[in-house]
Design a protein around this motif. Structure first.
Motif, PDB file in Angstrom:
ATOM      1  N   ARG A 211       0.830  -1.220   0.000  1.00 57.64           N
ATOM      2  CA  ARG A 211       0.000   0.000   0.000  1.00 57.64           C
ATOM      3  C   ARG A 211       0.861   1.264   0.000  1.00 57.64           C
ATOM      4  O   ARG A 211       0.644   2.200   0.776  1.00 57.64           O
ATOM      5  CB  ARG A 211      -0.952  -0.010   1.209  1.00 57.64           C
ATOM      6  N   THR A 212       1.828   1.252  -0.894  1.00 58.19           N
ATOM      7  CA  THR A 212       2.738   2.391  -1.027  1.00 58.19           C
ATOM      8  C   THR A 212       2.608   2.968  -2.431  1.00 58.19           C
ATOM      9  O   THR A 212       2.630   2.217  -3.417  1.00 58.19           O
ATOM     10  CB  THR A 212       4.196   1.954  -0.788  1.00 58.19           C
ATOM     11  N   PRO A 213       2.463   4.280  -2.560  1.00 51.20           N
ATOM     12  CA  PRO A 213       2.363   4.890  -3.890  1.00 51.20           C
ATOM     13  C   PRO A 213       3.664   4.645  -4.692  1.00 51.20           C
ATOM     14  O   PRO A 213       4.756   4.677  -4.140  1.00 51.20           O
ATOM     15  CB  PRO A 213       2.190   6.377  -3.605  1.00 51.20           C
ATOM     16  N   LEU A 214       3.510   4.375  -5.981  1.00 54.44           N
ATOM     17  CA  LEU A 214       4.652   4.220  -6.876  1.00 54.44           C
ATOM     18  C   LEU A 214       4.527   5.312  -7.934  1.00 54.44           C
ATOM     19  O   LEU A 214       3.721   5.208  -8.865  1.00 54.44           O
ATOM     20  CB  LEU A 214       4.652   2.832  -7.523  1.00 54.44           C
ATOM     21  N   ASN A 215       5.302   6.355  -7.754  1.00 49.58           N
ATOM     22  CA  ASN A 215       5.205   7.528  -8.616  1.00 49.58           C
ATOM     23  C   ASN A 215       6.189   7.417  -9.779  1.00 49.58           C
ATOM     24  O   ASN A 215       7.347   7.820  -9.662  1.00 49.58           O
ATOM     25  CB  ASN A 215       5.479   8.798  -7.803  1.00 49.58           C
ATOM     26  N   MET A 216       5.728   6.846 -10.881  1.00 50.97           N
ATOM     27  CA  MET A 216       6.572   6.719 -12.069  1.00 50.97           C
ATOM     28  C   MET A 216       6.357   7.950 -12.940  1.00 50.97           C
ATOM     29  O   MET A 216       5.620   7.931 -13.929  1.00 50.97           O
ATOM     30  CB  MET A 216       6.271   5.423 -12.812  1.00 50.97           C
ATOM     31  N   ASP A 217       7.020   9.036 -12.532  1.00 51.02           N
ATOM     32  CA  ASP A 217       6.801  10.319 -13.197  1.00 51.02           C
ATOM     33  C   ASP A 217       7.447  10.396 -14.578  1.00 51.02           C
ATOM     34  O   ASP A 217       7.003  11.153 -15.437  1.00 51.02           O
ATOM     35  CB  ASP A 217       7.344  11.460 -12.325  1.00 51.02           C
ATOM     36  N   ILE A 218       8.528   9.645 -14.749  1.00 52.50           N
ATOM     37  CA  ILE A 218       9.248   9.688 -16.027  1.00 52.50           C
ATOM     38  C   ILE A 218       9.541   8.262 -16.473  1.00 52.50           C
ATOM     39  O   ILE A 218      10.006   7.437 -15.675  1.00 52.50           O
ATOM     40  CB  ILE A 218      10.573  10.487 -15.892  1.00 52.50           C
ATOM     41  N   GLU A 219       9.292   7.969 -17.725  1.00 48.55           N
ATOM     42  CA  GLU A 219       9.616   6.664 -18.303  1.00 48.55           C
ATOM     43  C   GLU A 219      10.566   6.866 -19.473  1.00 48.55           C
ATOM     44  O   GLU A 219      10.330   7.715 -20.330  1.00 48.55           O
ATOM     45  CB  GLU A 219       8.342   5.941 -18.757  1.00 48.55           C
ATOM     46  N   LEU A 220      11.639   6.085 -19.483  1.00 55.66           N
ATOM     47  CA  LEU A 220      12.664   6.208 -20.523  1.00 55.66           C
ATOM     48  C   LEU A 220      12.819   4.865 -21.245  1.00 55.66           C
ATOM     49  O   LEU A 220      12.524   3.811 -20.679  1.00 55.66           O
ATOM     50  CB  LEU A 220      13.997   6.651 -19.907  1.00 55.66           C
ATOM     51  N   PRO A 221      13.332   4.900 -22.491  1.00 58.10           N
ATOM     52  CA  PRO A 221      13.347   3.674 -23.304  1.00 58.10           C
ATOM     53  C   PRO A 221      14.492   2.718 -23.046  1.00 58.10           C
ATOM     54  O   PRO A 221      14.423   1.561 -23.445  1.00 58.10           O
ATOM     55  CB  PRO A 221      13.413   4.216 -24.738  1.00 58.10           C
ATOM     56  N   THR A 222      15.575   3.175 -22.386  1.00 58.19           N
ATOM     57  CA  THR A 222      16.717   2.287 -22.168  1.00 58.19           C
ATOM     58  C   THR A 222      17.218   2.393 -20.738  1.00 58.19           C
ATOM     59  O   THR A 222      17.070   3.428 -20.076  1.00 58.19           O
ATOM     60  CB  THR A 222      17.884   2.621 -23.119  1.00 58.19           C
ATOM     61  N   ILE A 223      17.843   1.317 -20.277  1.00 59.95           N
ATOM     62  CA  ILE A 223      18.439   1.310 -18.945  1.00 59.95           C
ATOM     63  C   ILE A 223      19.593   2.306 -18.880  1.00 59.95           C
ATOM     64  O   ILE A 223      19.789   2.977 -17.850  1.00 59.95           O
ATOM     65  CB  ILE A 223      18.912  -0.110 -18.586  1.00 59.95           C
ATOM     66  N   GLU A 224      20.344   2.425 -19.953  1.00 60.05           N
ATOM     67  CA  GLU A 224      21.463   3.368 -19.984  1.00 60.05           C
ATOM     68  C   GLU A 224      20.972   4.792 -19.770  1.00 60.05           C
ATOM     69  O   GLU A 224      21.571   5.570 -19.021  1.00 60.05           O
ATOM     70  CB  GLU A 224      22.199   3.257 -21.328  1.00 60.05           C
ATOM     71  N   ALA A 225      19.842   5.150 -20.397  1.00 56.00           N
ATOM     72  CA  ALA A 225      19.282   6.493 -20.220  1.00 56.00           C
ATOM     73  C   ALA A 225      18.814   6.706 -18.783  1.00 56.00           C
ATOM     74  O   ALA A 225      18.995   7.792 -18.211  1.00 56.00           O
ATOM     75  CB  ALA A 225      18.124   6.692 -21.193  1.00 56.00           C
TER      76      ALA A 225
END
Length: 307
Positions: A211-225
Motif C-alpha cells: 500500500r505504497t504509492p509508486l510515482n513513475m513520473d518519467i519513463e525512458l526507453p533504455t536502462i542506460e538512459a
C-alpha cells in the motif's frame, strides 16, 4: 553425374591411360572403364576418343574437363572450410538478448573472442519474450533470457544470478541510508523503464501489496538512459544490479537496499533441445563454463533439468 565419377574422369584425362588411371586410383582397369561408361551414358556424350589409343578427349570431354577441375577445386575448398569451421578458424556465433541480458554476455564474449578471434559474433537485440519463438524459427542459435521456456522444446543453462537495485545519485537524501523500507519510497519520483517485463510487473505488485504509492513520473526507453538521468540528480530507479555494477564501483551512483524489494533473477542461456549446435556455439558454452568456474558467483553454469 557424381563427384567420384568426375574424379575418375580427370584421372584418365591426366594420365591419358585407363590402366595408369586405375593404378593411381588403386582400382582395377575394368572398374575405371565402367565408371567412365556410366558417366558417358548419363551425359549422353562420348568423352574419350577410343580410336586414338592415347586417352585423347573428345570436344565434349574437353568441355567437361574444365568444369570438372572447377568442381574438384570447390570440393577441396568446401572440405578445407569445414575443417576451419571445426577448428574454429572461421564460423559465426549468432545470439539474441535484450538490453539487460546483453550486459551479461559482454565478459563471456570478451573471453570467447580472445580464444577464437576468427569467429564472427552477432548479438541481435530482441524482447526476451520473443526469443523462444525465434529460436524455433532458427533466426539465431542461442538466446539469453530470465525465465524458463517449455523444457520439452528448449535446453536452458543457468549462468548468472542477479538482483534488483534501487539506485540514487550520491547527492540524493537516501544515498547515505544504506537500507530503507518500501514505505520510505512513497514520496520518491521513480524513473521507470517503459518496456513491459515480468520485473516491472513484480515491482508494481510489491508497491500495491505494501500500500505504497509508486510515482513513475518519467519513463525512458533504455536502462542506460535511466542510469544517466538518475546520476544527474533526477529521482530514483529500480534496475537489475548487473546493469549498474560499473557505476556503483566508480561511485557515480549509489545502491540502497530495500528489504521488500529483494528480488532475485536467474539469467539463462537457451537453445533448441533437439537442434544441433554449431562448433562455435559449443565452444561458447565451454567458455561460459570456464568463466563461471574461474570467477565464481554471481557467474555459474548449471544445466537445468527437463522435468
Amino acid at each position: 553425374m557424381e563427384l567420384n565419377q568426375l574424379e575418375t574422369f580427370l584421372a584418365v584425362a591426366e594420365e591419358r591411360s585407363f590402366s595408369r588411371a586405375a593404378s593411381r586410383l588403386h582400382r582395377t582397369q575394368p572398374a575405371v572403364s565402367q565408371v567412365i561408361r556410366k558417366l558417358e551414358e548419363s551425359l549422353g556424350e562420348v568423352l574419350f576418343d577410343r580410336a586414338a589409343r592415347d586417352g585423347s578427349l573428345t570436344a565434349a570431354g574437353t568441355l567437361l574437363h574444365d568444369y570438372a577441375l572447377r568442381l574438384m577445386a570447390l570440393r577441396r575448398e568446401a572440405t578445407s572450410a569445414l575443417g576451419e569451421l571445426k577448428s574454429l578458424e572461421r564460423g559465426r556465433l549468432h545470439m539474441a538478448a535484450n538490453e539487460y541480458t546483453c550486459t551479461y554476455l559482454l565478459p563471456a564474449i570478451d573471453e570467447f573472442r580472445r580464444e577464437y578471434p576468427q569467429v564472427t559474433v552477432t548479438v541481435q537485440r530482441m524482447l526476451a519474450s520473443h526469443i523462444p519463438d525465434e529460436l524455433n524459427l532458427r533466426t539465431f542459435e542461442m538466446g539469453v533470457i530470465s525465465f524458463r521456456p517449455d523444457p520439452e522444446q528448449f535446453r536452458t543453462i543457468a549462468v548468472y544470478g542477479d538482483s534488483l537495485a534501487l539506485i540514487v545519485s550520491p547527492q540524493h537524501h537516501l544515498a547515505g541510508a544504506g537500507r530503507v523500507s518500501i514505505a520510505d519510497l512513497g514520496n520518491e519520483s521513480f524513473i521507470a523503464h517503459n518496456v513491459a517485463s515480468p520485473l516491472r510487473r513484480k515491482v508494481i505488485e510489491a508497491f500495491q501489496r505494501y500500500r505504497t504509492p509508486l510515482n513513475m513520473d518519467i519513463e525512458l526507453p533504455t536502462i542506460e538512459a535511466i542510469k544517466r538521468f538518475v546520476s544527474m540528480g533526477n529521482g530514483v530507479a529500480l534496475i537489475p544490479h548487473l546493469t549498474v555494477a560499473r557505476e556503483l564501483e566508480t561511485g557515480e551512483l549509489v545502491a540502497v537496499a530495500v528489504a521488500e524489494l529483494e528480488m532475485k533473477r536467474v539469467l539463462r542461456l537457451v537453445h533448441r533441445r533437439h537442434g544441433t549446435l554449431s562448433y562455435a556455439a559449443t565452444a561458447f558454452l565451454r567458455t561460459v563454463r570456464a568463466l563461471a568456474r574461474r570467477t565464481g558467483p554471481p557467474f555459474y553454469y548449471h544445466v537445468e533439468k527437463s522435468a
